[in-house]
Motif scaffolding. Structure first.
Motif, PDB file in Angstrom:
ATOM      1  N   MET A  62      50.983  49.950  41.565  1.00  0.00           N
ATOM      2  CA  MET A  62      52.341  50.430  41.807  1.00  0.00           C
ATOM      3  C   MET A  62      52.397  51.950  41.941  1.00  0.00           C
ATOM      4  N   LEU A  63      51.659  52.671  41.082  1.00  0.00           N
ATOM      5  CA  LEU A  63      51.767  54.127  41.047  1.00  0.00           C
ATOM      6  C   LEU A  63      50.975  54.809  42.153  1.00  0.00           C
ATOM      7  N   ALA A  64      49.792  54.305  42.454  1.00  0.00           N
ATOM      8  CA  ALA A  64      48.941  54.969  43.452  1.00  0.00           C
ATOM      9  C   ALA A  64      49.161  54.439  44.854  1.00  0.00           C
ATOM     10  N   TYR A  65      49.425  53.130  44.954  1.00  0.00           N
ATOM     11  CA  TYR A  65      49.511  52.507  46.272  1.00  0.00           C
ATOM     12  C   TYR A  65      50.922  52.030  46.608  1.00  0.00           C
ATOM     13  N   HIS A  66      51.866  52.235  45.675  1.00  0.00           N
ATOM     14  CA  HIS A  66      53.276  51.917  45.875  1.00  0.00           C
ATOM     15  C   HIS A  66      53.502  50.443  46.218  1.00  0.00           C
ATOM     16  N   VAL A  67      52.724  49.594  45.578  1.00  0.00           N
ATOM     17  CA  VAL A  67      52.904  48.149  45.721  1.00  0.00           C
ATOM     18  C   VAL A  67      54.089  47.734  44.851  1.00  0.00           C
ATOM     19  N   PRO A  68      55.049  46.988  45.375  1.00  0.00           N
ATOM     20  CA  PRO A  68      56.197  46.579  44.554  1.00  0.00           C
ATOM     21  C   PRO A  68      55.764  45.669  43.404  1.00  0.00           C
ATOM     22  N   TRP A  69      56.583  45.654  42.349  1.00  0.00           N
ATOM     23  CA  TRP A  69      56.235  44.916  41.129  1.00  0.00           C
ATOM     24  C   TRP A  69      55.960  43.449  41.390  1.00  0.00           C
ATOM     25  N   ASP A  70      56.752  42.825  42.257  1.00  0.00           N
ATOM     26  CA  ASP A  70      56.588  41.396  42.476  1.00  0.00           C
ATOM     27  C   ASP A  70      55.258  41.065  43.142  1.00  0.00           C
ATOM     28  N   ARG A  71      54.630  42.051  43.791  1.00  0.00           N
ATOM     29  CA  ARG A  71      53.306  41.849  44.375  1.00  0.00           C
ATOM     30  C   ARG A  71      52.198  42.388  43.482  1.00  0.00           C
ATOM     31  N   ALA A  72      52.536  43.318  42.586  1.00  0.00           N
ATOM     32  CA  ALA A  72      51.519  43.944  41.738  1.00  0.00           C
ATOM     33  C   ALA A  72      51.233  43.153  40.473  1.00  0.00           C
ATOM     34  N   TRP A  73      52.250  42.492  39.910  1.00  0.00           N
ATOM     35  CA  TRP A  73      52.046  41.884  38.597  1.00  0.00           C
ATOM     36  C   TRP A  73      50.961  40.802  38.568  1.00  0.00           C
ATOM     37  N   PRO A  74      50.729  40.028  39.661  1.00  0.00           N
ATOM     38  CA  PRO A  74      49.625  39.063  39.579  1.00  0.00           C
ATOM     39  C   PRO A  74      48.260  39.709  39.348  1.00  0.00           C
ATOM     40  N   ASP A  75      48.146  41.027  39.624  1.00  0.00           N
ATOM     41  CA  ASP A  75      46.872  41.706  39.409  1.00  0.00           C
ATOM     42  C   ASP A  75      46.508  41.821  37.942  1.00  0.00           C
ATOM     43  N   VAL A  76      47.443  41.477  37.070  1.00  0.00           N
ATOM     44  CA  VAL A  76      47.122  41.428  35.640  1.00  0.00           C
ATOM     45  C   VAL A  76      45.945  40.476  35.399  1.00  0.00           C
ATOM     46  N   ALA A  77      45.839  39.458  36.244  1.00  0.00           N
ATOM     47  CA  ALA A  77      44.752  38.476  36.104  1.00  0.00           C
ATOM     48  C   ALA A  77      43.379  39.102  36.297  1.00  0.00           C
ATOM     49  N   ILE A  78      43.326  40.302  36.889  1.00  0.00           N
ATOM     50  CA  ILE A  78      42.049  40.973  37.080  1.00  0.00           C
ATOM     51  C   ILE A  78      41.420  41.325  35.732  1.00  0.00           C
ATOM     52  N   GLY A  79      42.233  41.293  34.679  1.00  0.00           N
ATOM     53  CA  GLY A  79      41.686  41.499  33.350  1.00  0.00           C
ATOM     54  C   GLY A  79      40.583  40.516  33.002  1.00  0.00           C
ATOM     55  N   LEU A  80      40.580  39.366  33.664  1.00  0.00           N
ATOM     56  CA  LEU A  80      39.505  38.401  33.445  1.00  0.00           C
ATOM     57  C   LEU A  80      38.144  38.988  33.833  1.00  0.00           C
ATOM     58  N   LEU A  81      38.134  39.870  34.834  1.00  0.00           N
ATOM     59  CA  LEU A  81      36.882  40.493  35.251  1.00  0.00           C
ATOM     60  C   LEU A  81      36.318  41.386  34.156  1.00  0.00           C
ATOM     61  N   PHE A  82      37.209  42.044  33.413  1.00  0.00           N
ATOM     62  CA  PHE A  82      36.762  42.830  32.263  1.00  0.00           C
ATOM     63  C   PHE A  82      36.086  41.916  31.251  1.00  0.00           C
ATOM     64  N   CYS A  83      36.729  40.778  30.967  1.00  0.00           N
ATOM     65  CA  CYS A  83      36.178  39.848  29.983  1.00  0.00           C
ATOM     66  C   CYS A  83      34.830  39.294  30.433  1.00  0.00           C
ATOM     67  N   ILE A  84      34.733  38.932  31.711  1.00  0.00           N
ATOM     68  CA  ILE A  84      33.475  38.400  32.221  1.00  0.00           C
ATOM     69  C   ILE A  84      32.377  39.451  32.132  1.00  0.00           C
ATOM     70  N   THR A  85      32.688  40.671  32.583  1.00  0.00           N
ATOM     71  CA  THR A  85      31.686  41.735  32.595  1.00  0.00           C
ATOM     72  C   THR A  85      31.239  42.100  31.187  1.00  0.00           C
ATOM     73  N   GLN A  86      32.203  42.333  30.304  1.00  0.00           N
ATOM     74  CA  GLN A  86      31.858  42.780  28.962  1.00  0.00           C
ATOM     75  C   GLN A  86      31.372  41.646  28.061  1.00  0.00           C
ATOM     76  N   SER A  87      31.465  40.417  28.538  1.00  0.00           N
ATOM     77  CA  SER A  87      30.852  39.334  27.766  1.00  0.00           C
ATOM     78  C   SER A  87      29.331  39.522  27.715  1.00  0.00           C
ATOM     79  N   ILE A  88      28.769  40.214  28.714  1.00  0.00           N
ATOM     80  CA  ILE A  88      27.340  40.536  28.682  1.00  0.00           C
ATOM     81  C   ILE A  88      27.033  41.422  27.485  1.00  0.00           C
ATOM     82  N   THR A  89      27.901  42.413  27.256  1.00  0.00           N
ATOM     83  CA  THR A  89      27.741  43.277  26.088  1.00  0.00           C
ATOM     84  C   THR A  89      27.884  42.479  24.801  1.00  0.00           C
ATOM     85  N   LYS A  90      28.845  41.567  24.782  1.00  0.00           N
ATOM     86  CA  LYS A  90      29.046  40.755  23.590  1.00  0.00           C
ATOM     87  C   LYS A  90      27.839  39.877  23.304  1.00  0.00           C
ATOM     88  N   TRP A  91      27.301  39.221  24.323  1.00  0.00           N
ATOM     89  CA  TRP A  91      26.183  38.297  24.123  1.00  0.00           C
ATOM     90  C   TRP A  91      24.902  39.025  23.758  1.00  0.00           C
TER      91      TRP A  91
END
Length: 206
Positions: free
Chosen positions: A161-190
């Motif tokens: 929203m702030l850098a690319y001026h994507v409206p909220w109704d199109r930006a909020w599904p990107d919250v799901a990208i947090g799964l990529l953090f979990c997948i990536t850092q699960s390597i650190t956890k394991w």
């Protein structure tokens, strides 16, 4: 103060990204580059005094073999899925326009250190900070991993929203990208080591 600057570095980068003139093409790539440059706050904070130091990230020799092996395994799975997606006709890269405009060599020279290694360092810092300072748990932990994923997803939507001026109704599904953090850092956890996570993130984030 330093950890707060690290946690909110993508927001600061997104605000500064608006200083990139609209004539700079491809605009999304250059604004993204500004956001990525703000992530240098993480290695700087780890170098100075604070709750998270370099030893906490953890980028050490102990556990590096297992971590890198997991990183390679994750990367192999990702590349197989990527190949299947391309074969099915899906557009899978967000650097297509930049490659066509700037050339692959330029994009890779900027991508690997900034979207790859630097962002991986930022993710490692956030994960360690959430464990050691906020949750006060031994690092790496599962609660810190989940919380880090939620934070990463929320920040990603805010940056859209702030850098690319994507409206909220199109930006909020990107919250799901947090799964990529979990997948990536699960390597650190394991593995208890962050090298594999940095490797996988560099491969998968392109």
């Amino acid at each position: 103060m330093a950890p707060i600057l690290v946690l909110f570095a993508p927001i600061a980068g997104a605000l500064f990204a608006n200083l990139v003139p609209p004539t700079a093409m491809p605009l999304g790539f250059w604004r993204g580059l500004v956001v990525q440059c703000a992530l240098v706050a993480a290695p700087l904070a780890a170098t100075g005094a604070g709750p998270v130091r370099w030893r906490d990230l953890p980028l050490a020799r102990a556990g590096a073999g297992r971590s890198i092996a997991l990183g390679l395994a994750y990367s192999a799975v990702y590349l197989c899925l990527l190949f299947a997606a391309v074969h099915m006709g899906f557009r899978v890269s967000h650097f297509d326009l930049a490659r066509r405009t700037l050339g692959l060599a330029t994009v890779m020279a900027l991508y690997v250190p900034l979207w790859g290694v630097l962002e991986a360092l930022w993710m490692s810092y956030v994960y360690a900070y959430l464990d050691l300072a906020l949750l006060r748990r031994p690092h790496p932990s599962w609660p810190g991993l989940v919380l880090g994923g939620a934070w990463f997803g929320g920040l990603h939507a805010a940056v859209q929203m702030l850098a690319y001026h994507v409206p909220w109704d199109r930006a909020w599904p990107d919250v799901a990208i947090g799964l990529l953090f979990c997948i990536t850092q699960s390597i650190t956890k394991w593995s208890g080591n962050g090298w594999g996570a940095a490797l996988f993130w560099t491969v998968s984030n392109f």
